[in-house]
Motif scaffolding. Structure first.
Motif, PDB file in Angstrom:
ATOM      1  N   TYR A 192      49.409 -36.496  64.627  1.00 49.27           N
ATOM      2  CA  TYR A 192      49.176 -35.575  63.648  1.00 49.27           C
ATOM      3  C   TYR A 192      47.809 -34.819  63.924  1.00 49.27           C
ATOM      4  O   TYR A 192      47.740 -33.596  63.823  1.00 49.27           O
ATOM      5  CB  TYR A 192      49.146 -36.348  62.285  1.00 49.27           C
ATOM      6  CG  TYR A 192      48.894 -35.600  61.221  1.00 49.27           C
ATOM      7  CD1 TYR A 192      49.643 -34.972  60.301  1.00 49.27           C
ATOM      8  CD2 TYR A 192      47.299 -35.614  60.700  1.00 49.27           C
ATOM      9  CE1 TYR A 192      49.320 -34.106  59.333  1.00 49.27           C
ATOM     10  CE2 TYR A 192      46.881 -34.974  59.622  1.00 49.27           C
ATOM     11  CZ  TYR A 192      47.580 -34.294  58.942  1.00 49.27           C
ATOM     12  OH  TYR A 192      47.373 -33.507  57.799  1.00 49.27           O
ATOM     13  N   ASP A 193      46.750 -35.898  64.042  1.00 48.78           N
ATOM     14  CA  ASP A 193      45.453 -34.984  64.529  1.00 48.78           C
ATOM     15  C   ASP A 193      45.491 -33.992  65.790  1.00 48.78           C
ATOM     16  O   ASP A 193      44.786 -33.269  65.654  1.00 48.78           O
ATOM     17  CB  ASP A 193      44.434 -36.326  64.665  1.00 48.78           C
ATOM     18  CG  ASP A 193      44.094 -36.748  63.277  1.00 48.78           C
ATOM     19  OD1 ASP A 193      44.373 -36.389  62.361  1.00 48.78           O
ATOM     20  OD2 ASP A 193      43.460 -38.004  63.311  1.00 48.78           O
ATOM     21  N   GLY A 194      46.347 -34.647  66.801  1.00 49.00           N
ATOM     22  CA  GLY A 194      46.543 -33.832  67.739  1.00 49.00           C
ATOM     23  C   GLY A 194      47.027 -32.442  67.638  1.00 49.00           C
ATOM     24  O   GLY A 194      46.667 -31.441  68.357  1.00 49.00           O
ATOM     25  N   VAL A 195      48.004 -32.353  66.779  1.00 46.76           N
ATOM     26  CA  VAL A 195      48.559 -31.064  66.492  1.00 46.76           C
ATOM     27  C   VAL A 195      47.433 -30.241  65.944  1.00 46.76           C
ATOM     28  O   VAL A 195      47.148 -28.917  66.451  1.00 46.76           O
ATOM     29  CB  VAL A 195      49.707 -31.037  65.766  1.00 46.76           C
ATOM     30  CG1 VAL A 195      50.364 -29.657  65.217  1.00 46.76           C
ATOM     31  CG2 VAL A 195      51.035 -31.673  66.623  1.00 46.76           C
ATOM     32  N   HIS A 196      46.770 -30.690  64.789  1.00 44.24           N
ATOM     33  CA  HIS A 196      45.637 -30.022  64.171  1.00 44.24           C
ATOM     34  C   HIS A 196      44.562 -29.497  65.311  1.00 44.24           C
ATOM     35  O   HIS A 196      43.899 -28.604  65.256  1.00 44.24           O
ATOM     36  CB  HIS A 196      45.238 -30.826  63.306  1.00 44.24           C
ATOM     37  CG  HIS A 196      45.965 -30.570  61.863  1.00 44.24           C
ATOM     38  ND1 HIS A 196      46.184 -29.370  60.955  1.00 44.24           N
ATOM     39  CD2 HIS A 196      47.113 -31.538  61.249  1.00 44.24           C
ATOM     40  CE1 HIS A 196      46.901 -29.471  60.035  1.00 44.24           C
ATOM     41  NE2 HIS A 196      47.756 -30.510  60.139  1.00 44.24           N
ATOM     42  N   LEU A 197      44.537 -30.579  66.149  1.00 41.88           N
ATOM     43  CA  LEU A 197      43.314 -30.319  67.183  1.00 41.88           C
ATOM     44  C   LEU A 197      43.466 -29.066  67.967  1.00 41.88           C
ATOM     45  O   LEU A 197      42.669 -28.173  68.315  1.00 41.88           O
ATOM     46  CB  LEU A 197      42.815 -31.429  68.124  1.00 41.88           C
ATOM     47  CG  LEU A 197      41.910 -31.360  68.939  1.00 41.88           C
ATOM     48  CD1 LEU A 197      40.480 -30.971  68.464  1.00 41.88           C
ATOM     49  CD2 LEU A 197      41.875 -32.549  69.763  1.00 41.88           C
ATOM     50  N   ALA A 198      44.812 -28.865  68.417  1.00 44.61           N
ATOM     51  CA  ALA A 198      45.320 -27.899  69.232  1.00 44.61           C
ATOM     52  C   ALA A 198      44.838 -26.534  68.455  1.00 44.61           C
ATOM     53  O   ALA A 198      44.317 -25.479  68.905  1.00 44.61           O
ATOM     54  CB  ALA A 198      46.709 -27.910  69.696  1.00 44.61           C
ATOM     55  N   ALA A 199      45.204 -26.592  67.219  1.00 40.90           N
ATOM     56  CA  ALA A 199      44.847 -25.163  66.496  1.00 40.90           C
ATOM     57  C   ALA A 199      43.413 -24.894  66.494  1.00 40.90           C
ATOM     58  O   ALA A 199      43.248 -23.950  66.405  1.00 40.90           O
ATOM     59  CB  ALA A 199      45.708 -25.467  65.073  1.00 40.90           C
ATOM     60  N   ALA A 200      42.660 -26.065  66.317  1.00 43.99           N
ATOM     61  CA  ALA A 200      41.432 -25.876  65.990  1.00 43.99           C
ATOM     62  C   ALA A 200      40.768 -25.387  67.573  1.00 43.99           C
ATOM     63  O   ALA A 200      39.694 -24.632  67.280  1.00 43.99           O
ATOM     64  CB  ALA A 200      40.598 -27.224  65.707  1.00 43.99           C
ATOM     65  N   LEU A 254      37.760 -31.412  63.983  1.00 45.62           N
ATOM     66  CA  LEU A 254      38.736 -31.417  62.618  1.00 45.62           C
ATOM     67  C   LEU A 254      38.038 -31.721  61.334  1.00 45.62           C
ATOM     68  O   LEU A 254      38.721 -31.810  60.600  1.00 45.62           O
ATOM     69  CB  LEU A 254      39.675 -32.766  62.847  1.00 45.62           C
ATOM     70  CG  LEU A 254      40.667 -32.367  64.316  1.00 45.62           C
ATOM     71  CD1 LEU A 254      41.174 -33.901  64.660  1.00 45.62           C
ATOM     72  CD2 LEU A 254      41.607 -31.485  64.000  1.00 45.62           C
ATOM     73  N   GLY A 255      36.784 -31.933  61.510  1.00 43.60           N
ATOM     74  CA  GLY A 255      36.161 -32.126  60.187  1.00 43.60           C
ATOM     75  C   GLY A 255      36.469 -33.502  59.527  1.00 43.60           C
ATOM     76  O   GLY A 255      36.257 -33.708  58.320  1.00 43.60           O
ATOM     77  N   LEU A 256      36.594 -34.553  60.419  1.00 44.15           N
ATOM     78  CA  LEU A 256      36.869 -35.890  59.830  1.00 44.15           C
ATOM     79  C   LEU A 256      35.675 -36.451  59.792  1.00 44.15           C
ATOM     80  O   LEU A 256      34.579 -36.407  60.424  1.00 44.15           O
ATOM     81  CB  LEU A 256      37.913 -36.858  60.846  1.00 44.15           C
ATOM     82  CG  LEU A 256      39.377 -36.071  60.955  1.00 44.15           C
ATOM     83  CD1 LEU A 256      39.999 -36.785  62.063  1.00 44.15           C
ATOM     84  CD2 LEU A 256      39.814 -36.382  59.789  1.00 44.15           C
ATOM     85  N   PRO A 257      35.610 -37.391  58.844  1.00 44.84           N
ATOM     86  CA  PRO A 257      34.305 -38.151  58.331  1.00 44.84           C
ATOM     87  C   PRO A 257      33.968 -39.110  59.428  1.00 44.84           C
ATOM     88  O   PRO A 257      34.874 -39.689  59.985  1.00 44.84           O
ATOM     89  CB  PRO A 257      34.625 -39.001  57.210  1.00 44.84           C
ATOM     90  CG  PRO A 257      36.006 -39.020  57.170  1.00 44.84           C
ATOM     91  CD  PRO A 257      36.576 -37.928  57.668  1.00 44.84           C
ATOM     92  N   GLY A 258      32.660 -39.340  59.683  1.00 43.90           N
ATOM     93  CA  GLY A 258      32.081 -40.210  60.662  1.00 43.90           C
ATOM     94  C   GLY A 258      32.333 -39.884  62.060  1.00 43.90           C
ATOM     95  O   GLY A 258      32.528 -40.642  62.720  1.00 43.90           O
ATOM     96  N   ALA A 259      32.361 -38.567  62.411  1.00 44.53           N
ATOM     97  CA  ALA A 259      32.651 -38.100  63.721  1.00 44.53           C
ATOM     98  C   ALA A 259      31.793 -38.526  64.873  1.00 44.53           C
ATOM     99  O   ALA A 259      32.437 -39.024  65.880  1.00 44.53           O
ATOM    100  CB  ALA A 259      32.910 -36.545  63.749  1.00 44.53           C
ATOM    101  N   ARG A 260      30.592 -38.625  64.584  1.00 41.99           N
ATOM    102  CA  ARG A 260      29.668 -39.014  65.373  1.00 41.99           C
ATOM    103  C   ARG A 260      29.340 -40.575  65.644  1.00 41.99           C
ATOM    104  O   ARG A 260      28.540 -41.043  66.265  1.00 41.99           O
ATOM    105  CB  ARG A 260      28.404 -38.236  65.197  1.00 41.99           C
ATOM    106  CG  ARG A 260      28.496 -36.882  65.342  1.00 41.99           C
ATOM    107  CD  ARG A 260      28.816 -36.340  66.699  1.00 41.99           C
ATOM    108  NE  ARG A 260      29.181 -34.879  66.827  1.00 41.99           N
ATOM    109  CZ  ARG A 260      29.771 -34.358  67.859  1.00 41.99           C
ATOM    110  NH1 ARG A 260      29.758 -34.885  69.166  1.00 41.99           N
ATOM    111  NH2 ARG A 260      29.777 -33.084  67.711  1.00 41.99           N
TER     112      ARG A 260
END
Length: 342
Positions: A277-285, A315-321
């Motif tokens: 799911y994240d992968g599809v949104h990442l492609a768009a990003a 993707l704007g997900l929390p805690g990315a770093r």
């Protein structure tokens, strides 16, 4: 989207496809990407490097895709990358052994060290585990994870007392079971792929040893637990960044949409379907980041050590770093109950 529709990883494909279709529908409901409708093109990687490379070439040359989302075992990952030839970004969503996966490849999955170290440390502290036995399939991921597991066991004050590597398709576990019974470890660490893990854990449960030995499954989720069956899941632990019993970490909206859309016709959301799911949104990003839908430019953006933290931030997900929370869970019937989060 390139998945293995057959072989040990095939049981994850229905949930991964469903999550990817949900992400595609969300993008199109919001107007697509730069006004263009998003189309999800499925491809079957099969079980060999030849079939995986051929599937990747077809996606690139025949279908002209702009990005590829894939969940393959580590021995097929280079074949997919080579089949694409750097023409588009390859978003690799699996949990994997760690390390650089090559130019144009974005590895978004958690690494073995990130989950093994806290899980083994917790079992040592909370369950008094000191002696560990390792069993895995005989290919790159379990071979590398063997060293990772041994380092984690040593760090936790324990000792690796035995190991076995099994060929794909091996179903005669008598030698391994005899070894485990003779050595009597506190924990059996299993690093087996998909259906391979189901078969081994069924046999282990039937052996009667589960009453007195713990098991820790790497890359083991609810889909596999269903296959093992409750009567074979005593003292079985798994470790992941997400379990369906939690439904937290900002995933409530996605899970609710998935359940509305599919009901009981698809497997529940797990860590692997979330990755797709994240992968599809990442492609768009990625397309938005380069200013247009262009596979070559999107691949170049990811060519310079573009990693999970960069992807999660995009993707704007929390805690990315930061390393995401790691959940250690125990099997209870057909679900995992989280016992600790570290």
């Amino acid at each position: 989207m390139i998945l293995s529709h057959t072989g040990p990883m095939g049981l994850w494909t229905p949930g991964c496809e469903a999550s990817a279709m949900l992400a595609t529908a969300e993008l199109n409901a919001a107007g697509g990407v730069y006004g263009r409708e998003v189309e999800l093109v499925p491809a079957n990687a099969g079980t060999t490097t030849e079939s995986a490379a051929a599937a990747a070439r077809r996606l690139s040359a025949e279908h002209g895709v702009d990005a590829v989302i894939g969940m393959q075992p580590s021995n097929l990952r280079p074949a997919v990358r080579q089949g694409l030839g750097g023409s588009v970004p390859y978003i690799y969503t699996c949990q994997y052994e760690g390390g650089y996966c090559g130019p144009g490849t974005v590895a978004t999955g958690i690494t073995d060290w990130e989950v093994l170290a806290p899980a083994i440390g917790w079992l040592a502290e909370q369950r008094g585990a000191r002696r560990f036995y390792y069993v895995g399939n005989d290919y790159i991921w379990p071979r590398v994870a063997h060293g990772t597991a041994e380092a984690a066991v040593t760090e936790a004050g324990g000792r690796l007392v035995g190991d076995s590597l099994l060929a794909f398709g091996e179903r005669d576990y008598s030698y391994v079971m005899d070894q485990i019974r003779a050595i009597r470890p506190d924990v059996v660490i299993s690093v087996l792929l998909g259906e391979e893990a189901v078969a081994f854990n069924r046999a282990f449960g039937e052996s009667g040893m589960a009453r007195n030995m713990l098991r820790l499954g790497l890359a083991f989720d609810e889909s596999l637990l269903w296959g093992v069956a409750p009567e074979n899941a005593e003292n079985l632990y798994a470790v992941h960044t997400y379990f369906d019993s939690l439904r937290s970490q900002g995933r409530e909206k996605m899970v609710a949409a998935y359940e509305r859309g599919y009901g009981n016709s698809r497997p529940p959301v797990n860590v692997y379907s979330l990755g797709c799911y994240d992968g599809v949104h990442l492609a768009a990003a990625l397309a938005r980041s380069v200013g247009r839908v262009h596979g070559g430019e999107m691949a170049r953006l990811t060519s310079n050590r573009f990693g999970r933290a960069d992807a999660m931030a995009m993707l704007g997900l929390p805690g990315a770093r930061r390393r995401p929370p790691i959940h250690i869970a125990e099997a209870d019937g057909t679900e995992f109950i989280v016992r600790a989060t570290v």
